[in-house]
Design a protein around this motif. Structure first.
Motif, PDB file in Angstrom:
ATOM      1  N   ASN A  14     -11.127   9.502   3.787  1.00  0.00           N
ATOM      2  CA  ASN A  14      -9.944   9.057   3.412  1.00  0.00           C
ATOM      3  C   ASN A  14      -9.488   8.205   4.697  1.00  0.00           C
ATOM      4  OD1 ASN A  14      -8.114   8.683   1.611  1.00  0.00           O
ATOM      5  ND2 ASN A  14      -6.970  10.504   1.542  1.00  0.00           N
TER       6      ASN A  14
ATOM      7  N   GLN B 105      -2.971   5.094  -2.669  1.00  0.00           N
ATOM      8  CA  GLN B 105      -4.174   6.129  -1.840  1.00  0.00           C
ATOM      9  C   GLN B 105      -4.318   7.269  -2.591  1.00  0.00           C
ATOM     10  OE1 GLN B 105      -3.955   5.444   2.198  1.00  0.00           O
ATOM     11  NE2 GLN B 105      -5.999   7.047   2.390  1.00  0.00           N
TER      12      GLN B 105
ATOM     13  N   TYR C 255      -8.656   6.484  -5.535  1.00  0.00           N
ATOM     14  CA  TYR C 255      -7.642   5.332  -5.086  1.00  0.00           C
ATOM     15  C   TYR C 255      -7.449   4.365  -6.410  1.00  0.00           C
ATOM     16  CZ  TYR C 255      -9.496   6.006  -0.211  1.00  0.00           C
ATOM     17  OH  TYR C 255      -9.931   6.479   0.997  1.00  0.00           O
TER      18      TYR C 255
ATOM     19  N   ARG D 225       1.076   5.575  -0.210  1.00  0.00           N
ATOM     20  CA  ARG D 225       0.334   6.869  -0.320  1.00  0.00           C
ATOM     21  C   ARG D 225       1.397   8.028  -0.001  1.00  0.00           C
ATOM     22  NH1 ARG D 225      -3.775   8.427   4.604  1.00  0.00           N
ATOM     23  NH2 ARG D 225      -3.623   9.986   3.009  1.00  0.00           N
TER      24      ARG D 225
ATOM     25  N   TRP E 104       0.893  -1.198   0.027  1.00  0.00           N
ATOM     26  CA  TRP E 104       0.128   0.017   0.130  1.00  0.00           C
ATOM     27  C   TRP E 104       0.950   1.268   0.048  1.00  0.00           C
ATOM     28  CZ3 TRP E 104      -2.446   1.178   5.297  1.00  0.00           C
ATOM     29  CH2 TRP E 104      -3.298   2.425   5.550  1.00  0.00           C
TER      30      TRP E 104
END
Lengths: 526, 309
Positions: free
Chosen positions: A516, A249, A502, A33, A31
């Protein structure tokens, strides 16, 4: 007898096989971001990426569903006490344990309530109406409010529960004072009840979480999370395109169109509960960075001129590529108190704006520094640059200082900036949250992000009374009244409401969360 | 006066160096490219169609206009297109190259000053002064110079008051790059000084009582300048790249006054979305500038090396 035994054996080996198969299939979610959590202390920083990561490790009494409604988490039931409207009653979930194995009890909630109300907590303003929490029995907590507070439960979606024993043993009874540059044990170590526990953490590089086997809910699809902050927008997208990460993200707005057309990648978008706005010091005698001897922002003409110079539509079209909802008030449309007329804004009028600046006593304009984060909101630095140009057209010479958010936010909290960009989400979905943090005079429990130094005692009294009003119609009317005053005083120069996107590889499904705050335990893999 | 000038010009034309230059097409081409870029940068305010450092003149709606295409909203058209803020890319490159060159030249001058000073002292005095200076140089050589520049930049930003940072940013850049680069000059000058100081003309000067400062600056320095000039030319290319790297990392000049590195950083964000011109043209300008200066430096090194003749 023999049969049963072999059946058991069969089951055992089948389970083992299933586990093996499970371990072999990809259950790791990589993941990425834009930014890392500022700290892992669950009560120190009331800030988006920090809370998002913490939601995986720590849990709250109630959680927010993607549709905005409340869901039970550590509390199974909550209600106002039938005999006393100033008391909230929470029934706690049975059989919950912290990652170190110690049981979760009402004492932990009482302890966390004390901790979150400490002056160094970033969440103080959310709990200003709560007087104290008491454990009635192991699984029941009463929270005594200063008056009737029918909406208080909405403030608890980011109220993380810590283990009181662990906190005492590790000397972290008091939250980390982030603005003062403090560190404590809880900044890098955790002990929550969440679906994931911390395996390793290198701040700003990589955080690894693994599913907590003793968690009360079903085991999530994703059993391991590798969380990587990637500040550069293009690098983040490249990482997804090359298969280096599974989920991004914060998708840069300019890349949404391209990613939508890419095979093997899915994009989901939705409005975020977050507004992006400028605010300025309206109260000081003299500004820190201006080249004039008084405070131009204290003059209503200057604030009106700035509102007339802000071309929100141009920012939406060019900087945000249509991925934003321009608005005049820092209030997302699904938050209680939102009105169509608050949202309305006028077209830019540079001539009138320049005339207003001259009328305010600055015929030659003035110069001032604008502080801007460059790794927090979608295209934050580009928005600031665009506004520097727009204000330049009306005679304001704005010097842009853009820096990383861990340097930016303390400027607002410590009143070291004259003019800044800030994004504000409204986790309780109620206007009172905006007023408590951004409008109320800065004093204990209020106004921690009121960088405009705005202070209106009459308004403060109204804001405080919102917390205890039970007549919701009268309360909404009071909210409308407060907004009218705030808009008339031009406390905020709001730009837009952010739209989220996303991006994930096919096979990963994660709906956009309005705050979020996606939880990877909700990811489905196929 | 005129006669003397033309005389020395003729002499320069017939010198080995000039002959060598005329015979090297690479050097001539590199010099032409470098010269035109330097002139374009110096005269940017006259040549550029607009001033990209004046935010008030920008129109955001001009943003992302492709090269030589009419903008759908404003109808404006630009030779090399516009960036995300509606700045004309051509003007921004000219102003950016000016900034990059200024930082590069100043950083090299600063590094030369430091390095030559340290090298002369170390070579002349020898002993513990030499040991200390050269060990410091050794330590610094073991780090990549960009890391040292980043370190100095970080410390300097911490020391400067926030409202001064923008105006000081360029000078901080120059000092950071200069400080990370002085070692090479110091080493070359030191070794040359150690050779020169034992030669007879220096001995003679010492005997008649010329002060060491004068010997160092008037007698020894001119004789060690050859290799220093070679390092300086190559160093200029490296300093330009160092500035671009720092700006690319976002620690250089403020975003409202972009240098070539800042432009590349901005453009790199739009590579995937198809706005290639924001990245490509500044990158070509940086490449041409650094490459031509570097080639000139290479040629100069070969030309001044007696063993290669």
């Amino acid at each position: 007898m023999k049969n049963t035994l072999s059946f058991k054996r069969l089951m055992a080996s089948a389970t083992a096989l299933a586990l093996l198969a499970g371990a072999a299939s990809a259950e790791t979610l990589r993941w990425a971001r834009v930014a890392d959590a500022l700290t892992l202390d669950p009560h120190s920083q009331n800030e988006g990426p920090t809370s998002t990561l913490l939601h995986h490790i720590y849990e709250t009494l109630v959680a927010r569903n993607t549709d905005g409604s409340l869901a039970p988490r550590l509390a199974t039931e909550w209600s106002i006490h039938p005999d006393d409207p100033t008391v909230w009653v929470f029934k706690l979930r049975e059989g919950v344990t912290f990652h170190d194995g110690s049981p979760f009890t009402a004492e932990d909630v009482v302890f966390s309530m004390e901790r979150v109300k400490h002056p160094s907590s970033g969440f103080q303003a959310l709990h200003s109406a709560a007087v104290s929490a008491t454990a009635v029995d192991d699984l029941t907590v009463h929270i005594q409010m200063s008056g009737p507070s029918p909406l208080y439960v909405q403030n608890l979606t980011n109220f993380f529960i810590m283990d009181s024993g662990w906190a005492e043993a590790n000397d972290v009874v008091v939250p980390q004072n982030f603005a003062a540059g403090e560190e404590n044990f809880a900044v890098r170590n955790t002990n929550g009840t969440g679906a994931y526990q911390l395996v390793s953490r290198e701040p700003e590089v990589r955080t690894v979480l693994a599913a907590y086997e003793g968690h009360w809910a079903e085991t999530p699809d994703v059993t391991e999370i590798i969380y990587t902050p990637i500040a550069e927008a293009a690098t983040r997208v490249a990482a997804l395109l090359s298969g280096e990460v599974d989920l991004v993200q914060d998708v840069p707005v300019q890349d949404i169109a391209r990613l939508e057309q890419t095979d093997g990648i899915t994009i989901t978008t939705g409005p975020e509960n977050r507004n992006i706005f400028f605010a300025y010091d309206m109260a000081s005698e003299k500004l820190i960075s201006a080249n004039v001897e008084d405070n131009p922002f204290a003059k209503p003409q200057v604030r009106e001129a700035m509102a007339l110079a802000l071309d929100r539509d141009a920012i939406q079209q060019v900087v945000m590529r249509g991925q934003s909802q321009p608005s005049a008030a820092p209030l997302p449309p699904f938050v209680n108190g939102w009105r169509e007329d608050l949202h309305a804004y006028s077209a830019p009028d540079y001539e009138r704006a320049a005339a207003l600046i001259a009328e305010a006593g600055y015929p030659d304009g003035f110069s001032v520094t604008l502080n801007c984060p460059n790794d927090r909101y979608l295209n934050d630095e580009a928005i600031c640059q665009a506004v520097v140009g727009m204000l330049g057209r009306i005679g304001m010479e704005v010097n842009l200082v853009s820096q990383t958010r861990s340097l930016h936010f303390p400027l607002i909290e410590n009143w070291e900036t004259d003019f800044y960009l800030l994004g504000w989400g409204v986790p309780p979905f109620d206007s009172a949250y905006v007023f408590n943090f951004l409008v109320h005079t800065r004093e204990e429990g209020f106004g921690s992000f009121n960088g405009s130094r705005y202070s209106n005692p009459e308004l403060d009294a109204k804001i405080e009374s919102l917390a205890t009003m039970t007549d919701l119609v009268a309360r909404d009317a009071l909210i409308a009244e407060i907004w009218d005053q705030v808009m008339a005083d031009r406390v905020f120069l709001n730009v837009h409401n952010q739209v989220l996107a996303y991006a994930m590889r096919d096979g990963v499904t994660l709906p956009v969360h309005p705050e979020n705050q996606p939880n990877m335990a909700n990811v489905t893999l196929n | 006066m005129m006669a003397r000038l033309s005389d020395s010009l003729t002499r320069a034309y017939h010198s080995d160096l000039a002959y060598n230059f005329r015979k090297s097409p690479v050097a001539v081409l590199a010099a032409l490219v470098a010269l035109s870029l330097v002139l374009a940068a110096v005269f940017a305010p006259l040549l550029a169609p607009s001033n990209p450092y004046d935010p008030a003149s920008l129109n955001l709606m001009d943003g992302f206009t492709p090269p030589m295409t009419e903008n759908a909203f404003t109808g404006n058209s630009y030779l090399l297109g516009t960036d995300n803020q509606g700045r004309d890319v051509l003007s921004t490159i000219l102003y950016g190259a000016r900034l990059s060159l200024f930082v590069g030249v100043m950083a090299v001058l600063f590094a030369m000053l430091l390095g030559i000073g340290a090298g002369l002292i170390a070579g002349w005095r020898g002993g513990w002064v030499d040991t200390v200076l050269m060990r410091v140089a050794d330590v610094q050589l073991s780090f990549p110079s960009i890391l040292i520049a980043l370190l100095i930049f970080g410390v300097a930003r911490g020391l400067i008051a926030p409202d001064q940072r923008d105006t000081m940013a360029i000078w901080v850049l120059i000092i950071s790059i200069g400080l990370s680069d002085w070692v090479q000059y110091a080493r070359v000058v030191r070794s040359a000084t150690m050779v020169e100081k034992n030669k007879e003309y220096v001995q003679a000067a010492r005997i008649i009582g010329v002060r060491p400062v004068v010997i160092l600056t008037r007698h020894i320095l001119p004789n060690v300048m050859g290799p220093v000039l070679v390092i300086a030319t190559i160093g200029l290319a490296l300093a330009i790249i160092a500035e671009a790297t720092l700006s690319f990392l976002g620690v250089g000049v403020p975003p409202t006054e972009p240098s070539l590195g800042t432009l590349i950083r901005i453009g790199q964000q739009y590579l995937f979305s198809g706005e290639w011109w924001i990245l490509l043209f500044p990158a070509i300008a940086l490449l041409a500038l650094a490459l031509s200066v570097n080639l000139l430096g290479d040629w100069l090194r070969d030309a001044l090396n007696p063993r290669l003749r």
